[in-house]
Design an enzyme around this catalytic site. Structure first.
Site, PDB file in Angstrom:
ATOM      1  N   ASN A  38       0.860  -1.185   0.000  1.00 17.76           N
ATOM      2  CA  ASN A  38       0.000   0.000   0.000  1.00 17.76           C
ATOM      3  C   ASN A  38       0.902   1.243   0.000  1.00 17.76           C
ATOM      4  OD1 ASN A  38      -1.584   2.244   0.931  1.00 17.76           O
ATOM      5  ND2 ASN A  38      -3.128   0.803   1.658  1.00 17.76           N
TER       6      ASN A  38
ATOM      7  N   ARG B  33       4.672  18.529   0.262  1.00 18.51           N
ATOM      8  CA  ARG B  33       5.463  19.594  -0.352  1.00 18.51           C
ATOM      9  C   ARG B  33       4.849  20.130  -1.637  1.00 18.51           C
ATOM     10  NH1 ARG B  33      10.722  20.247   1.677  1.00 18.51           N
ATOM     11  NH2 ARG B  33      10.749  22.059   0.284  1.00 18.51           N
TER      12      ARG B  33
ATOM     13  N   HIS C  22      -5.661   3.854  -2.044  1.00 16.05           N
ATOM     14  CA  HIS C  22      -6.987   4.227  -1.527  1.00 16.05           C
ATOM     15  C   HIS C  22      -7.225   5.696  -1.883  1.00 16.05           C
ATOM     16  CE1 HIS C  22     -10.033   3.916   2.014  1.00 16.05           C
ATOM     17  NE2 HIS C  22     -10.426   4.822   1.131  1.00 16.05           N
TER      18      HIS C  22
ATOM     19  N   ARG D 167      -9.010   8.579  -1.559  1.00 12.51           N
ATOM     20  CA  ARG D 167     -10.080   9.221  -0.786  1.00 12.51           C
ATOM     21  C   ARG D 167     -10.565  10.494  -1.488  1.00 12.51           C
ATOM     22  NH1 ARG D 167     -10.786   7.222   4.276  1.00 12.51           N
ATOM     23  NH2 ARG D 167      -9.216   5.734   5.007  1.00 12.51           N
TER      24      ARG D 167
ATOM     25  N   HIS E 268      -3.902  11.709   0.188  1.00 10.85           N
ATOM     26  CA  HIS E 268      -2.694  10.979  -0.241  1.00 10.85           C
ATOM     27  C   HIS E 268      -2.832  10.607  -1.717  1.00 10.85           C
ATOM     28  CE1 HIS E 268      -5.332   7.700   1.075  1.00 10.85           C
ATOM     29  NE2 HIS E 268      -5.126   7.976   2.350  1.00 10.85           N
TER      30      HIS E 268
ATOM     31  N   GLU F 239      -8.772   0.327  -3.201  1.00 13.69           N
ATOM     32  CA  GLU F 239      -9.721   0.201  -2.110  1.00 13.69           C
ATOM     33  C   GLU F 239     -10.405   1.537  -1.859  1.00 13.69           C
ATOM     34  OE1 GLU F 239      -7.269  -1.136   1.157  1.00 13.69           O
ATOM     35  OE2 GLU F 239      -6.735   0.914   1.712  1.00 13.69           O
TER      36      GLU F 239
ATOM     37  N   THR G 148      -8.398   6.558   8.874  1.00 13.38           N
ATOM     38  CA  THR G 148      -8.040   5.279   8.272  1.00 13.38           C
ATOM     39  C   THR G 148      -9.183   4.309   8.513  1.00 13.38           C
ATOM     40  OG1 THR G 148      -6.320   3.563   8.149  1.00 13.38           O
ATOM     41  CG2 THR G 148      -6.880   4.409  10.343  1.00 13.38           C
TER      42      THR G 148
ATOM     43  N   HIS H 118      -4.272  -4.247   7.895  1.00 13.95           N
ATOM     44  CA  HIS H 118      -4.353  -3.172   8.881  1.00 13.95           C
ATOM     45  C   HIS H 118      -3.480  -3.511  10.085  1.00 13.95           C
ATOM     46  CE1 HIS H 118      -6.438   0.681   9.604  1.00 13.95           C
ATOM     47  NE2 HIS H 118      -6.017   0.460  10.832  1.00 13.95           N
ATOM     48  N   ASP H 119      -2.437  -2.714  10.245  1.00 10.13           N
ATOM     49  CA  ASP H 119      -1.499  -2.821  11.365  1.00 10.13           C
ATOM     50  C   ASP H 119      -0.700  -4.123  11.391  1.00 10.13           C
ATOM     51  OD1 ASP H 119      -2.181  -0.307  12.127  1.00 10.13           O
ATOM     52  OD2 ASP H 119      -3.268  -0.864  13.945  1.00 10.13           O
TER      53      ASP H 119
ATOM     54  N   GLY I  40       0.911  -1.169   4.337  1.00 10.03           N
ATOM     55  CA  GLY I  40       1.408   0.135   3.932  1.00 10.03           C
ATOM     56  C   GLY I  40       2.176   0.859   5.012  1.00 10.03           C
ATOM     57  N   HIS I  41       1.489   1.280   6.061  1.00  5.98           N
ATOM     58  CA  HIS I  41       2.102   2.157   7.060  1.00  5.98           C
ATOM     59  C   HIS I  41       3.359   1.544   7.673  1.00  5.98           C
ATOM     60  CE1 HIS I  41       2.161   5.368  10.079  1.00  5.98           C
ATOM     61  NE2 HIS I  41       2.537   4.433  10.920  1.00  5.98           N
TER      62      HIS I  41
END
Length: 238
Positions: free
Chosen positions: A7, A18, A43, A45, A50, A70, A100, A190-191, A213-214
């Site tokens: 992700n 920036r 994703h 949004r 992002h 997603e 999120t 997720h996580d 991702g994160h």
């Protein structure tokens, strides 16, 4: 084999901070694939905090593995998927202002909504995965809707992993068994990170895909992107 879909939302967040094109999202996606990633997840949004709509179209031109888009299935999202034709569309129930994803769909209460959306996305050529909590009832609801896969929301697993990993993974094993029984593919996300990923894979050997991702992008700050992707792939090789 469980595929690793990277992700790249956080890469776009850094770029947007920036207002220019550094880091370049398209180049990072190419690099993720070159370094062994087996899919790219985004994703888009509505507020484009992002990933932007333009990113989706740009990535559609270059992704050679599996492209996964997603999002909440509003008309904007539906149009993007229908026009870019990703391999997979993952439906999440996020409100537009959510930071999120923090819960899965109630596939029973939203059955009629999701059934029509699923048919429409499948007609566009996308495999449909529905984001659900690790609840066999919600998994069964996804099957009745006609989804191809479910994506198990793994934040509760990650939160409970250190205290009691067996208790944390138990509902996921049960949900995965129900999915297998019903002929649904199984994704997770997720996580998930280098600490908890291997155990999840060990307990759900028929896991088709994880979307990360994160944690992965954060680890890349320390280990480098190529090395980090290889590290995650090794955790899945069980």
């Amino acid at each position: 084999m469980t595929k690793l879909s990277v992700n790249i939302n956080k890469v776009a967040t850094l770029r947007n901070s920036r207002g220019h094109d550094n880091p370049n999202v398209v180049q990072v996606a190419k690099d993720c694939e070159r370094f062994g990633g087996q899919g790219i997840t985004v994703h888009p949004r509505p507020d484009e905090r992002h990933i932007t709509k333009k990113d989706c179209y740009d990535l559609f031109e270059i992704v050679t593995t599996e492209f996964n888009i997603e999002g909440y299935p509003d008309e904007r999202y539906m149009k993007i998927v229908e026009e870019t034709k990703p391999a997979q569309a993952t439906l999440v129930p996020d409100a537009p202002d959510a930071i999120t994803s923090n819960a899965g769909w109630d596939t029973v209460a939203n059955a009629e909504l999701l059934k029509g959306i699923t048919k429409r996305l499948q007609a566009a050529g996308a495999r449909v995965s529905i984001f659900v909590d690790p609840d066999p009832v919600m998994v069964e609801g996804a099957a009745k809707i006609g989804a191809d896969r479910v994506e198990l929301y793994t934040e509760p697993y990650a939160d409970g992993y250190e205290a009691d990993r067996e208790a944390a993974v138990k509902p996921y094993v049960e949900a995965a068994e129900k999915a297998k029984e019903l002929g649904l593919g199984i994704n997770a996300g997720h996580d998930l990170d280098l600490n908890n990923l291997r155990y999840l894979k060990e307990r759900i050997p028929n896991l088709d895909e994880v979307s990360i991702g994160h944690a992965l992008i954060s680890d890349a700050l320390y280990f480098g992107l190529e090395n980090t992707i290889q590290m995650y792939l090794r955790e899945l090789d069980v």
